[in-house]
Design a protein around this motif. Structure first.
Motif, PDB file in Angstrom:
ATOM      1  N   ASN A 122       0.828  -1.212   0.000  1.00 19.99           N
ATOM      2  CA  ASN A 122       0.000   0.000   0.000  1.00 19.99           C
ATOM      3  C   ASN A 122       0.865   1.266   0.000  1.00 19.99           C
ATOM      4  O   ASN A 122       0.541   2.260  -0.669  1.00 19.99           O
ATOM      5  CB  ASN A 122      -0.912   0.010   1.221  1.00 19.99           C
ATOM      6  CG  ASN A 122      -1.947  -1.101   1.191  1.00 19.99           C
ATOM      7  OD1 ASN A 122      -2.233  -1.659   0.128  1.00 19.99           O
ATOM      8  ND2 ASN A 122      -2.507  -1.429   2.331  1.00 19.99           N
ATOM      9  N   ARG A 125       2.225   2.464  -3.424  1.00 19.71           N
ATOM     10  CA  ARG A 125       1.287   3.042  -4.380  1.00 19.71           C
ATOM     11  C   ARG A 125       1.353   4.566  -4.346  1.00 19.71           C
ATOM     12  O   ARG A 125       1.806   5.163  -3.375  1.00 19.71           O
ATOM     13  CB  ARG A 125      -0.134   2.569  -4.063  1.00 19.71           C
ATOM     14  CG  ARG A 125      -0.346   1.082  -4.301  1.00 19.71           C
ATOM     15  CD  ARG A 125      -1.671   0.610  -3.768  1.00 19.71           C
ATOM     16  NE  ARG A 125      -1.879  -0.806  -4.027  1.00 19.71           N
ATOM     17  CZ  ARG A 125      -2.726  -1.572  -3.369  1.00 19.71           C
ATOM     18  NH1 ARG A 125      -3.466  -1.046  -2.381  1.00 19.71           N
ATOM     19  NH2 ARG A 125      -2.856  -2.847  -3.667  1.00 19.71           N
ATOM     20  N   SER A 126       0.894   5.185  -5.405  1.00 22.40           N
ATOM     21  CA  SER A 126       0.893   6.644  -5.484  1.00 22.40           C
ATOM     22  C   SER A 126       0.105   7.234  -4.308  1.00 22.40           C
ATOM     23  O   SER A 126      -1.048   6.868  -4.086  1.00 22.40           O
ATOM     24  CB  SER A 126       0.267   7.093  -6.807  1.00 22.40           C
ATOM     25  OG  SER A 126       0.217   8.500  -6.879  1.00 22.40           O
TER      26      SER A 126
END
Length: 249
Positions: A122, A125-126
């Motif tokens: 998580n 991620r961006s």
């Protein structure tokens, strides 16, 4: 009277626990200049990181007195819920790294009863590190302090590649040789031998840094057969046959 005595004993024990925890936190603050304590940190035999986490829970639940809250804030206590959860997961990440030698954990990986693999996924991620730039930078620094390659996507390769590369280095450090790491040789469930054979075969598909890292441990690209020389030899043989036929004629 019995009820009062029991209540007094409970309160007295709780007061003693608080005093011991606070004194330990104060000593840590005087030494380090801040109260940024990892969740798993112990001062001697005292679990200071866990005690501070318990105080944050009490603060969020509204059961902490304002006097105690003020005393902790004087030591630089951070009450932020998100930072508390991050600190606890960061402790799990440290524990995983100690075991595996990398933060390139598969999604199902756990440590300290935390789903550290999914947590790290998580974060990569961006926007996974948060929206606040200062918090994002601080968290990235904390992760890099554990493993500089915690986010291999920024380097141009996958988490899977990083994990296998780490496995290769561990096997070599343990005394193995590249000739011995054949398909079927595994590290923490990953087939390092099969992965290594694929890197040698597909060397030109790797980026320069991947090639450099593999080269540092002695890995070299596969030697390609010299097809040009073979074709020249074939032509030469054909020419010799033509010459023999001309001579016989």
């Amino acid at each position: 009277m019995v009820a009062k005595w029991v209540k007094f004993q409970i309160l007295d024990t709780e007061r003693q626990d608080w005093t011991r925890g606070y004194d330990t936190a104060r000593q840590y603050f005087e030494r380090e200049g801040a109260l940024d304590v990892p969740y798993e940190h112990q001062e001697g035999a005292y679990p200071l990181g866990r005690w501070l986490s318990d105080q944050r829970r009490s603060y969020r639940a509204g059961t902490m007195s304002s006097t105690r809250a003020d005393e902790l804030e004087e030591l630089g206590m951070v009450w932020d819920t998100a930072d508390t959860a991050f600190a606890e997961n960061l402790a799990a990440a440290r524990a995983y790294y100690t075991e595996a030698g990398t933060l390139a954990a598969p999604r199902h990986a756990t440590a300290l009863d935390k789903p550290v693999g999914q947590w790290l996924t998580n974060l990569r991620r961006s926007g996974g590190l948060g929206k606040d730039p200062k918090r994002t930078a601080r968290r990235a620094e904390q992760l890099a302090a554990i493993d500089p390659d915690w986010n291999p996507g920024g380097l141009g390769w996958t988490v899977d590649w990083q994990r296998h590369y780490t496995g290769l280095r561990v096997l070599l450090a343990a005394g193995g040789t590249l000739d011995e790491i054949l398909p079927g040789v595994t590290y923490r469930g990953d087939d390092i031998g099969r992965w290594l054979a694929r890197q040698v075969r597909d060397w030109t598909r790797l980026n320069p840094e991947q090639q450099h890292r593999l080269g540092e441990v002695g890995v070299k690209p596969a030697v390609r057969p010299q097809k040009t020389a073979a074709r020249v030899s074939a032509k030469g043989a054909g020419a010799a046959k033509d010459s023999d036929a001309f001579t016989r004629a």
